[in-house]
Design an enzyme around this catalytic site. Sequence first.
Site, short mmCIF file in Angstrom:
data_model
loop_
_atom_site.label_atom_id
_atom_site.label_comp_id
_atom_site.label_asym_id
_atom_site.label_seq_id
_atom_site.Cartn_x
_atom_site.Cartn_y
_atom_site.Cartn_z
N SER A 211 -2.38 -24.75 20.38
CA SER A 211 -1.95 -23.98 21.45
C SER A 211 -1.86 -22.38 21.29
O SER A 211 -2.86 -21.92 20.71
CB SER A 211 -0.42 -24.45 22.10
OG SER A 211 -0.41 -23.73 23.41
N ASP A 336 -5.46 -31.44 28.66
CA ASP A 336 -4.73 -30.39 28.10
C ASP A 336 -3.88 -29.65 29.16
O ASP A 336 -2.94 -29.11 29.07
CB ASP A 336 -5.55 -29.38 27.35
CG ASP A 336 -4.95 -29.35 26.02
OD1 ASP A 336 -4.04 -29.45 25.63
OD2 ASP A 336 -6.11 -29.18 25.22
N HIS A 455 -1.20 -31.89 26.74
CA HIS A 455 -1.12 -30.75 25.97
C HIS A 455 -0.05 -31.13 24.89
O HIS A 455 1.04 -31.42 25.16
CB HIS A 455 -0.58 -29.32 26.77
CG HIS A 455 -0.65 -28.20 25.78
ND1 HIS A 455 -1.80 -27.89 25.35
CD2 HIS A 455 0.45 -27.22 25.59
CE1 HIS A 455 -1.91 -26.69 24.65
NE2 HIS A 455 -0.40 -26.31 24.93
#
Length: 552
Positions: A211, A336, A455
């Site tokens: 991320s 995600d 995610h």
Amino acid sequence: MAMLGILAAVAVFLQTVSAASLGVVNTEGGMVEGKTIRLGLLRTMDVFRGVPFAAVPGRFEKPKPHPGWDGVMKATAFKSRCLQLDITLTNTLGSEDCLYLNIWVPHGSSVSTNLPVMVWIYGGGFLAGASMGANFLDNYLYDGQELADRGNVIVVTLGYRVGSLGFLSTGDSELPGNYGLWDQQAAIAWVHRNIRAFGGDPSNITVFGESAGGASVNFQILTPHNKGLIRRAISQSGVALCPWAVNHNPRKFAEEVALRVNCPTDSRMAACLKMTDPITLTKAGTIHLSGSPDQPIVNNLILSPVIDGDFLPDEPSNLFHNAAEVDYIAGANDMDGHIFTGLDVPSVNNDIVETPIEDVKRLLGALTKEKGQLGLENAYSTYSSDWGSNPSWQKVKQTVVAIETDYIFLIPTQTALYLHAEKATTGRTYSYLFSEPNRMGGLIAPFPIWMGADHADDLQYVFGKPFSTPLGYWPRHRDVSSYMIAYWTNFAKTGDPNSGDLKVPVAWPKFQNTDHKFLEINAKTNSESVNEMLRLRYVHFWASVFPKLPSQ
């Protein structure tokens, strides 16, 4: 009696050879002593927690070298995370004294030397996060033990400033920003200078992260300040080209923060902010985490790196020549964007209500607004092209998730891979899609039955949680974890995810600009998991069609 004597001698021998340990390690700041843990016959691990890599940082200043210490520092406990907002966004936790790292060093029958080094950079939207990760009953998410032991690599996790104290910028030399990136860079440089004393190879450092940490990894190989320090890099669900990774108008938010803490917004602003209480500053750096189709949350992630003319001398897309000799893996999770979509369009997670087509159009309109009506029409026709005349509820919901996955993560990652492969000299390029379905899919809101990998779903597998907490997982999850640890640590050793000490389920080919090959990673990864031109139609739309449309 003779037999007893022999057994005793064998026991003493095994005790001796299986207790390999670095003991006290001499670093540039002074001596540190960690904790040695036994992993079984002839295998131990030294764990160092809370080793300082820089001094307590000055407010809105680059990190400085640690002044050092006398005697032996006991490095046995994680230090505080950097000062940040808590999950409610109304209070804070952590400390300004937070520039520490943690090191896991595996040993066999003798003390390790010259091991590859993997340096982890955590995610959290540049707003939150910690070097040890989330903690449940002393089970830390970023505990490096399984990865270090199974892959026979040294694992390092580092702390860096986040939120206002890490990324607030006036867009000029008064408050240039990027303090969190400088912290990461200082930690990487410290590892380069000191890791040999821990049994590591300073010429073989891999940075990896997820991320905002994945974007940070990309920034670290693009900046000219890391020349010669980083050999390889892995970006998971985040690159420097993501729409949230660079703030091109930082002064606007700096002025909002200044007004919240009663500072002027003229030439006195920077001096006033520097004197403001750090907790007050951190609270003032809050962002809005309630989204809607018209105001998607991704547009609110504005406490992020800036093009400062120093750490980032130019737009990230123009800096890939700096990574020409760095081996690079980058990829995304197949859903995600779900974590964001659930906040922007909540109906996607409700199987008993329809997601209105109008919401799909409103979301696309917000993401393409710079191109006006033409942008919306082109985007909508691209994403609805396989709907038929009467798309199912599920199809529409999955499309909304795909839109945000593409826009926030997948398309920028493909662009970064393309640029890396284009500029590479000796650096190799690898692309992946992680698609192991979320373990809560269909069992608990907000995870519908059709869920793929959300995610951050990849983190548990990279850090070996199916092995360290086996009761929480099925055998297939241990397969996924073993595949990822094998590919990641082979890559750290050799620059080739297929070549190293660990067996992989299928050869992962390089990504080249002629074929764009990628590997799909899940419990069923096999020879059919290698494909090319990932989401070609959507990559083509966002990378080629959309930019050429006239701006409104």
